[in-house]
Motif scaffolding. Structure first.
Motif, mmCIF file in Angstrom:
data_model
loop_
_atom_site.group_PDB
_atom_site.id
_atom_site.type_symbol
_atom_site.label_atom_id
_atom_site.label_comp_id
_atom_site.label_asym_id
_atom_site.label_seq_id
_atom_site.Cartn_x
_atom_site.Cartn_y
_atom_site.Cartn_z
ATOM 1 N N GLU A 98 0.937 -1.078 -0.334
ATOM 2 C CA GLU A 98 -0.193 -0.073 -0.201
ATOM 3 C C GLU A 98 0.872 1.152 0.158
ATOM 4 O O GLU A 98 0.368 2.203 -0.319
ATOM 5 C CB GLU A 98 -1.173 0.181 1.049
ATOM 6 N N ASP A 99 2.250 1.121 0.458
ATOM 7 C CA ASP A 99 2.960 2.717 0.501
ATOM 8 C C ASP A 99 3.752 2.798 -0.451
ATOM 9 O O ASP A 99 3.803 4.149 -0.631
ATOM 10 C CB ASP A 99 3.794 2.162 1.636
ATOM 11 N N ASN A 100 3.475 1.735 -1.150
ATOM 12 C CA ASN A 100 4.576 1.719 -2.200
ATOM 13 C C ASN A 100 4.011 2.230 -3.936
ATOM 14 O O ASN A 100 3.785 1.422 -4.702
ATOM 15 C CB ASN A 100 5.455 0.654 -2.995
ATOM 16 N N TYR A 101 2.984 3.308 -3.818
ATOM 17 C CA TYR A 101 1.938 3.731 -4.483
ATOM 18 C C TYR A 101 3.033 4.834 -5.730
ATOM 19 O O TYR A 101 4.364 5.317 -5.013
ATOM 20 C CB TYR A 101 1.027 4.624 -4.454
ATOM 21 N N TRP A 102 2.900 4.417 -6.781
ATOM 22 C CA TRP A 102 3.324 5.485 -8.003
ATOM 23 C C TRP A 102 3.329 6.728 -7.736
ATOM 24 O O TRP A 102 4.016 7.615 -7.874
ATOM 25 C CB TRP A 102 3.832 4.537 -9.148
ATOM 26 N N ASP A 103 2.149 7.228 -8.698
ATOM 27 C CA ASP A 103 1.393 8.965 -8.477
ATOM 28 C C ASP A 103 -0.353 7.679 -7.496
ATOM 29 O O ASP A 103 -1.232 7.428 -7.808
ATOM 30 C CB ASP A 103 0.966 8.732 -9.493
ATOM 31 N N LYS A 104 -0.094 8.634 -6.221
ATOM 32 C CA LYS A 104 -1.794 8.872 -5.726
ATOM 33 C C LYS A 104 -2.929 9.618 -6.441
ATOM 34 O O LYS A 104 -3.624 9.612 -5.710
ATOM 35 C CB LYS A 104 -1.486 8.778 -4.401
ATOM 36 N N SER A 105 -2.838 10.125 -7.214
ATOM 37 C CA SER A 105 -3.815 11.141 -7.915
ATOM 38 C C SER A 105 -3.893 9.950 -8.845
ATOM 39 O O SER A 105 -5.462 10.378 -9.207
ATOM 40 C CB SER A 105 -3.235 12.102 -8.839
ATOM 41 N N TYR A 106 -3.512 8.839 -9.183
ATOM 42 C CA TYR A 106 -4.856 7.854 -9.687
ATOM 43 C C TYR A 106 -5.853 7.094 -9.280
ATOM 44 O O TYR A 106 -5.336 6.743 -8.121
ATOM 45 C CB TYR A 106 -3.680 7.030 -10.671
ATOM 46 N N SER A 107 -7.031 7.195 -9.379
ATOM 47 C CA SER A 107 -7.955 6.811 -8.542
ATOM 48 C C SER A 107 -7.659 5.137 -8.525
ATOM 49 O O SER A 107 -7.818 4.914 -7.487
ATOM 50 C CB SER A 107 -9.337 6.807 -9.278
ATOM 51 N N PHE A 108 -6.727 4.759 -10.214
ATOM 52 C CA PHE A 108 -7.540 2.158 -9.716
ATOM 53 C C PHE A 108 -5.764 2.279 -10.100
ATOM 54 O O PHE A 108 -4.473 3.082 -10.367
ATOM 55 C CB PHE A 108 -8.262 2.793 -10.686
ATOM 56 N N ARG A 109 -5.455 1.286 -9.775
ATOM 57 C CA ARG A 109 -4.181 0.478 -9.301
ATOM 58 C C ARG A 109 -4.711 -0.696 -9.384
ATOM 59 O O ARG A 109 -5.879 -1.277 -9.117
ATOM 60 C CB ARG A 109 -3.278 0.744 -8.162
ATOM 61 N N LYS A 110 -3.721 -1.753 -10.462
ATOM 62 C CA LYS A 110 -4.234 -3.141 -11.108
ATOM 63 C C LYS A 110 -3.093 -4.247 -11.534
ATOM 64 O O LYS A 110 -2.403 -3.044 -12.584
ATOM 65 C CB LYS A 110 -5.533 -2.918 -12.395
ATOM 66 N N GLU A 111 -2.692 -4.977 -10.764
ATOM 67 C CA GLU A 111 -1.524 -5.351 -11.400
ATOM 68 C C GLU A 111 -1.135 -6.079 -12.073
ATOM 69 O O GLU A 111 -2.356 -7.136 -12.434
ATOM 70 C CB GLU A 111 -1.013 -6.047 -10.065
ATOM 71 N N ILE A 112 -0.600 -6.303 -13.505
ATOM 72 C CA ILE A 112 -0.712 -6.928 -14.493
ATOM 73 C C ILE A 112 0.160 -8.051 -14.539
ATOM 74 O O ILE A 112 1.419 -8.383 -13.795
ATOM 75 C CB ILE A 112 0.076 -6.025 -15.584
ATOM 76 N N GLU A 113 -0.557 -9.238 -14.480
ATOM 77 C CA GLU A 113 -0.054 -10.717 -14.893
ATOM 78 C C GLU A 113 0.827 -10.964 -16.014
ATOM 79 O O GLU A 113 -0.097 -10.967 -16.687
ATOM 80 C CB GLU A 113 -1.145 -11.741 -14.502
#
Length: 133
Positions: free
Chosen positions: A28-43
């Motif tokens: 949770e602490d390793n966000y690239w840019d918190k201004s983006y609403s959504f994050r999804k891991e790419i397999e």
């Protein structure tokens, strides 16, 4: 014998409870840019720890669970982020075959995503898709 198994169970529970929160909070602490609403891991469909995976193109379909802003292949909110420990950086990427939302002309439900595996890859990294509505 019964006391020994209870002791092992307690040790396991204590160790598990100590280790688990560290992993949950580290991500949770390793966000690239918190201004983006959504994050999804790419397999990634390949092993990236071998020399032949460097600069290999990845072409995968993406289905968005949340609204994704995209007018077209050139104007969109999609970013691909490489993460290896605390190292985070954006990879160049392209999208195509956009499927626009029926209700919103500037949102997509899915697309195909292309990016290259970077030279820094070692098999321990993660790839994330950041996007906004």
């Amino acid at each position: 014998m019964h006391n020994r198994s209870i002791g092992y169970t307690l040790i396991f529970i204590i160790l598990f409870s100590i280790i688990t929160p560290i992993n949950l909070y580290a991500d949770e602490d390793n966000y690239w840019d918190k201004s983006y609403s959504f994050r999804k891991e790419i397999e990634i469909p390949i092993e990236t720890n071998d020399i032949y995976s460097k600069y290999k193109p990845i072409d995968i379909p993406i289905i968005f669970n949340n609204p994704c802003w995209a007018k077209d292949e050139n104007q969109h909110s999609i970013r691909v982020i490489y993460q290896d420990g605390n190292n985070l950086f954006e990879l160049e990427s392209q999208i195509y075959d956009l499927v626009h939302s029926e209700s919103e002309s500037e949102h997509i439900n899915s697309c195909n995503l292309i990016f290259l595996i970077p030279d820094e890859s070692n098999g321990n990294e993660k790839y994330f898709l950041y996007y906004d509505d």
